[in-house]
Design a protein around this motif. Sequence first.
Motif, mmCIF file in Angstrom:
data_model
loop_
_atom_site.group_PDB
_atom_site.id
_atom_site.type_symbol
_atom_site.label_atom_id
_atom_site.label_comp_id
_atom_site.label_asym_id
_atom_site.label_seq_id
_atom_site.Cartn_x
_atom_site.Cartn_y
_atom_site.Cartn_z
ATOM 1 N N VAL A 1 0.988 -0.765 -0.144
ATOM 2 C CA VAL A 1 -0.002 -0.273 -0.263
ATOM 3 C C VAL A 1 0.864 1.197 -0.260
ATOM 4 O O VAL A 1 0.265 2.149 -0.266
ATOM 5 N N ARG A 2 2.145 1.194 0.868
ATOM 6 C CA ARG A 2 2.505 2.316 0.894
ATOM 7 C C ARG A 2 3.994 2.558 -0.427
ATOM 8 O O ARG A 2 3.655 4.151 -0.918
ATOM 9 N N LEU A 3 3.879 1.634 -1.101
ATOM 10 C CA LEU A 3 4.949 1.400 -2.821
ATOM 11 C C LEU A 3 3.552 2.818 -3.516
ATOM 12 O O LEU A 3 4.264 3.268 -4.143
ATOM 13 N N PHE A 4 2.608 2.315 -2.825
ATOM 14 C CA PHE A 4 1.886 2.526 -4.421
ATOM 15 C C PHE A 4 1.556 4.117 -4.129
ATOM 16 O O PHE A 4 1.336 4.856 -4.632
ATOM 17 N N TRP A 5 1.651 4.625 -2.326
ATOM 18 C CA TRP A 5 1.104 5.641 -2.223
ATOM 19 C C TRP A 5 1.492 6.631 -2.226
ATOM 20 O O TRP A 5 1.841 7.908 -2.681
ATOM 21 N N LEU A 6 3.439 6.258 -1.701
ATOM 22 C CA LEU A 6 4.482 7.004 -1.679
ATOM 23 C C LEU A 6 4.914 8.154 -2.883
ATOM 24 O O LEU A 6 4.913 9.559 -3.276
ATOM 25 N N PRO A 7 4.454 8.080 -4.240
ATOM 26 C CA PRO A 7 4.836 8.343 -5.347
ATOM 27 C C PRO A 7 4.061 9.471 -5.616
ATOM 28 O O PRO A 7 3.940 10.572 -5.950
ATOM 29 N N ARG A 8 2.498 8.984 -5.182
ATOM 30 C CA ARG A 8 1.667 10.171 -5.528
ATOM 31 C C ARG A 8 1.433 11.119 -4.184
ATOM 32 O O ARG A 8 1.053 12.628 -4.712
ATOM 33 N N ALA A 9 1.416 10.613 -3.263
ATOM 34 C CA ALA A 9 1.550 11.690 -2.207
ATOM 35 C C ALA A 9 2.601 12.785 -1.748
ATOM 36 O O ALA A 9 2.570 13.529 -1.817
ATOM 37 N N ALA B 1 3.613 19.714 -5.233
ATOM 38 C CA ALA B 1 2.481 20.408 -5.259
ATOM 39 C C ALA B 1 2.296 21.918 -4.391
ATOM 40 O O ALA B 1 2.512 22.854 -4.726
ATOM 41 N N ALA B 2 2.288 21.147 -3.248
ATOM 42 C CA ALA B 2 1.992 22.132 -1.680
ATOM 43 C C ALA B 2 2.633 23.483 -1.416
ATOM 44 O O ALA B 2 2.850 24.078 -1.841
ATOM 45 N N THR C 1 -3.603 22.847 -3.518
ATOM 46 C CA THR C 1 -3.012 22.260 -3.243
ATOM 47 C C THR C 1 -2.649 21.555 -1.960
ATOM 48 O O THR C 1 -2.400 20.208 -1.426
ATOM 49 N N HIS C 2 -2.918 22.141 -1.146
ATOM 50 C CA HIS C 2 -2.936 22.124 0.352
ATOM 51 C C HIS C 2 -3.698 20.922 0.680
ATOM 52 O O HIS C 2 -3.662 20.230 1.658
ATOM 53 N N LEU C 3 -4.597 21.372 0.957
ATOM 54 C CA LEU C 3 -5.943 19.529 1.193
ATOM 55 C C LEU C 3 -5.384 18.895 0.202
ATOM 56 O O LEU C 3 -5.841 17.575 0.982
ATOM 57 N N THR C 4 -5.356 19.078 -0.533
ATOM 58 C CA THR C 4 -4.481 17.743 -1.375
ATOM 59 C C THR C 4 -4.087 17.065 -1.018
ATOM 60 O O THR C 4 -3.987 16.123 -0.372
ATOM 61 N N ALA C 5 -2.850 17.944 -0.210
ATOM 62 C CA ALA C 5 -1.866 17.068 0.071
ATOM 63 C C ALA C 5 -2.628 16.584 1.351
ATOM 64 O O ALA C 5 -2.048 15.062 2.040
ATOM 65 N N ALA C 6 -3.331 17.287 2.036
ATOM 66 C CA ALA C 6 -3.767 16.667 3.416
ATOM 67 C C ALA C 6 -4.308 15.647 3.329
ATOM 68 O O ALA C 6 -4.221 14.815 4.396
ATOM 69 N N ARG C 7 -5.394 15.790 2.137
ATOM 70 C CA ARG C 7 -5.721 14.383 2.087
ATOM 71 C C ARG C 7 -5.046 12.720 2.019
ATOM 72 O O ARG C 7 -5.672 11.973 2.656
ATOM 73 N N TYR C 8 -3.769 13.557 0.948
ATOM 74 C CA TYR C 8 -2.896 12.313 1.135
ATOM 75 C C TYR C 8 -2.263 11.901 2.157
ATOM 76 O O TYR C 8 -1.825 10.226 2.642
ATOM 77 N N ALA C 9 -2.271 12.488 2.865
ATOM 78 C CA ALA C 9 -1.594 12.518 4.450
ATOM 79 C C ALA C 9 -2.294 11.738 5.303
ATOM 80 O O ALA C 9 -1.958 10.510 5.996
#
Lengths: 622, 637
Positions: free
Chosen positions: B216-224, B230-231, B275-283
């Motif tokens: 899961v983290r491998l998938f998540w990391l590049p996107r996050a 971007a933020a 971009t910050h809201l998106t980043a918060a969602r990813y985090a």
Amino acid sequence: MSSEAIGSATKPRDALAHVNAASWGKGLNILARITRMNFRHPWQVTFAIGSTIIAATLQLSIPQLLGRAVDQAQSVFAGGAAGAVAEQALWTSALLLLAVSTLRGLFTMSQNYFAEAVGHHIGYELRLACYEKIQRLSFSFHDQVHSGDLITIGMLDLEGVRMYFSTGLVRAVLLFMLIGIGAYLLLSTDLVLGLLALSFVPFVAWRSSVTQLTLRATWLDLQERLSVLSRVMEENLGGIRVVRAFASQAYEMLKFDRASKNALDLAHERVNIRVRNTSAMTFSFFFSMGLVLLFGGRKVMAGEISVGTLATFLTFMTILQMPVRQIGLMVNSFARASTCGSRLFGLLDMEVAIKDAPDAKPLEIENGTLRFEDVSFAYPMAAERPILRNVSFEARKGETIGIVGPPGSGKSTIAHLIPRFYDVTGGRITLDGQDIRDVTLGSLRKAVAVVQQDAFLFTTTIENNIAYGDPWAHEQRIERASGYAQLHNYVLGLPAGYKTVVGERGVSLSGGQRQRLTIARTMMLRPSVIIFDDSTAAIDAATEQRIRSAMRQFAKDRVTIIIAHRLSSLMHADQILFVENGEIVERGTHEDLLAKGGRYKALYDLQVRPGDEVLNEYGEAG
Amino acid sequence: MAQGHAGELEAERNDVRDDGRRPPRAVVGSHRIEEEMFGRAFDKNIVKRIWAFVKPYRAKVYVAVAAVLIFTATQLVIPLIIRYAIDHGMALGGIDLLPLFIACGAFLLAILINYAASYTQETVVGKVAENVLFDIRRAMFGHLQRVSLSFMDKTEVGRLMSRLQGDVNSMQEFLETCVLSVGDIALLFGIVVVMLWLDFRLGLLTLSVLPVLFIVRLFWLPRARNAFMAAHETNSVANGALAEAIHGVRAVQSMDRQQVNFVLYDDKAHANLKTHLTAARYAQVMVPIVDTLTGIAMAVVIVVGGSMVVNASLDIGVMVAFLFYIQRFFDPIRSLTLQYSVMQRAMASGKRLTDVLDVKVDVQDKPDAKVLSPDMDGSVEFKDVTFGYNPKHPVLKNVSFRVNPGETVALVGPTGSGKSSAMALVHRFYDVQQGQVLVGGHDVRDLTQESLGRQIAMVLQEPFLFTGTVFENIRYHMTDATREQVIEAAKAVGAHDFIMTLAGGYDAMLEERGGNLSLGQRQLISFARALVADAKILVLDEATANIDSYTEMLIQKALVKLLEGRTGLVIAHRLATIRGADRIIVLQNGQLIETGNHDQLMARGGLYSKLYNLNYASFDDIPEEELQASAQSGSTT
């Protein structure tokens, strides 16, 4: 900027100083104000806080469930219920635990996300408010406040206020829930064991608060020391030719080492403060855990509690550990928000000194006559030292007024008063009979344009810079203005032409090119009054001559005011004013003034016949 | 009117997006040319270079690694002690307290070791990382003092500053991360080993959630990471626009651009919000995933472990220990994936740092370089000098001349004629490609740069002052100069009077680069500085910018004072200065075309006389075309 303004800029910048002495009551007021701002997003705030409460409750039930499962497993072992029943009980606990864990995760996500979202929305609103305020505050404010301080407010202080909701308020709710309810559950299960399990809380809460506040104070100090270090490096690199010219590399290294050591010592001290406390906090936590193990173990042996209950206590402790350590961060967040907020609100609440009068009307230009009527001026910071005294003159459309005088005489101030960069302190300035204080600022500044001496170029294309005051202007107009300012050929020679990026991070222009660009950009405004504030000093005389002849047509429809050191720049003016100590001491055409044989004549001789004789004459006379 | 304009603007802004009408020619701030933020996670060469800085502290690093391993071991052992206590010291109705006391004693010992280890590790790592950071910075700064000026000329100060600050800081982060990673990896392995050792089957079952998390983290990391970047980027864009508004506020207000700017800034601030809201969602999306996986692992322990306890094939204490480990074992995975990004960032920074450290030092003292004696005669001689910043395009070609001791020579010529280069060569800022530059009869390449610098005082066109008092600036680096000497020098160049009008006089603090003084005043202070340096040779580049006539006169007088009893090489722009020189050397296109005093050159009727007869107060005022015309006629005669 005029040299007069520079004089006042060296005054202590106490415009924002009062905020440093923020008292307790004031601090609370500021926190209340930030809280009110947060509640302007009621839904997000409700979601954030609601999720926090639910997530905390769920988290608190996990140790109970674990304890129950342990007891279920053990009671069977101790010869309780039959195998199948026990199996089922374990399954129920397991599924319940899974469900609680998942839900807690979801609600924690929602808590964090909405807490962040509130902060980012506040951040967005404050950014806009700051930007707007900074753009509107008048010159006298910007003269007194360092741009670095404004940048700190707009970036760092804003962050401090933005973070308050998530790291302060929401965390406070979470901590209150976890510690309060956790303590209640522990104490109600077993008073003695509960007290032991919680014994680390006061110590850790106290240590972490003190540590965080100390770290914050030393952080500010460290930034100060690091900025000294950067200044040493920056000046060295910027002035590297001077450094090399004086062969003073060794001296510069010494300066660097001194600043560097100063910062390094404090950085080491901060490591000590941090480590001393984190290690002590961990130790006190584990020590409490050991006590629970010892006394809990004896209670288990005595049959007073089950192993499951002991497991519950131990798990509770691990859950409580993090939030208790974070009390310090929470306290820090409150402290930070209150100091940052006081600076930020200090800026946002600042009164704009120069703004539209309540019943201001747009300026109406018919003849375009500019009049100074007994104008006096002193900077607000130095009211006792008048810069201009009883200055009167009139300029009609098509006329050119030349202003000359020694440095500090007040010439530039005249230029700054017409577009109301500052307001006169006596007399009045009118345009076609309208006092400039009675018309809207926007319309006035469209009508009055100043070509500044050291103008700021924006980091964007040449085209955008020229069209700065009229972003929808047609390409031809931009090129025409650039042609008048004798810039067009130079621009065409650049690889990217008008699309060349200039300014801080772009192609660097020479002083003369910058001034020509500034002239082009001012001509785009089609003002009724155009003022050249010593803005051709870096342009060679011949190019200046060409600019002047190109502008002859342009000058017909407006009043032109030329302030210059170089007499050749203004000899042709319809009227020349010689200003000294804030007063007009001589006025007339070039010929009148030469015939008069006064100050203007002396200056003329000095510039046109720069022989040794004149130097000496003038030196003795002046 | 203002209102109307804002309305129009609003309409324009919307129209642009909908029907493609022409957008305004307006931006606020600029898009930063963002540097490569992430490099490869591991680059052997860069690590080797960084290690060279860590090496002096290697003993401490070994101690820290040992401490972190011990610390990890105590963390692993604590649940085991609890398990022992439960299984052996808490039999219901038992009377033997010894096992419980043993357990508690062991626990106390473990936490004492834990305390000592964590204290040692954090202190040592924290301090070593700070030391290395400062060492790297010092090495770079020291290197920049020696690299060729042509490198400094073409590199912005801001760029170098971001090397010395941002990049160096990410090195510090890197070092701390390295040690922490060792601990995390050890902890992860330790937990796995201990669980398998306690009960192989249950351990295996429980650990089966680990690969899930990894994937899961491998998938998540590049996107996050993209979202975080971007933020970060929109943040610096918005901050850049704010900084521009602050610095350019006077221009903004005088052109009444507030409304337009506000709308444009709103776009940037809004992009930043989004971009910050998106980043918060990813985090945050990882939180329920980790919690669910933890829940699954616990459920497995309860169901499987629980029934094993029921079957008496597992001790209850082991089950409790498992539950403890589960709560810990996601932490190292979480921090390891974050540390991966830190490593990548550090490699990108490390690359940029080594690039600076590798810039060649062109001008160096010879091993047997001589010290230039203060008793040398003070002559300067160019012998067939050819020089170019780029050797293919020489800016000086076969130039020869001699300045005798005590003589003042004016270098004259149009822009690009090579005057400034000639001046830089005297001080050996650069090395010639052919020929020789002699000072006091010695080739400058045979002398130490330090002693050469002591005998040559230079006044640059743009006077550069350092933050500090007037006094410190005048006696710059001549720290043994007394106050009397400084005041005397200031009086001699005519700077004393205006210095006394400053608040604090000689102790008045100068703002950044002397911003609170006029150009002419700064020039006078730099004259005083040259006078205090008291060198045999004075090299001076006259300021071209227009200075008010009164200060101009002071400067002219000061110049006479400054040249008294010294050999002077002056790049002159003003006729008054040129006429005052003993001799004039006229350069054009890198070649010496005329030399002589004013009267001789006028009589000769060459380029100088043509330029002079055009009657401009300064040679720089001469427009390009007239200059070319004169040059052509000059070369044909």
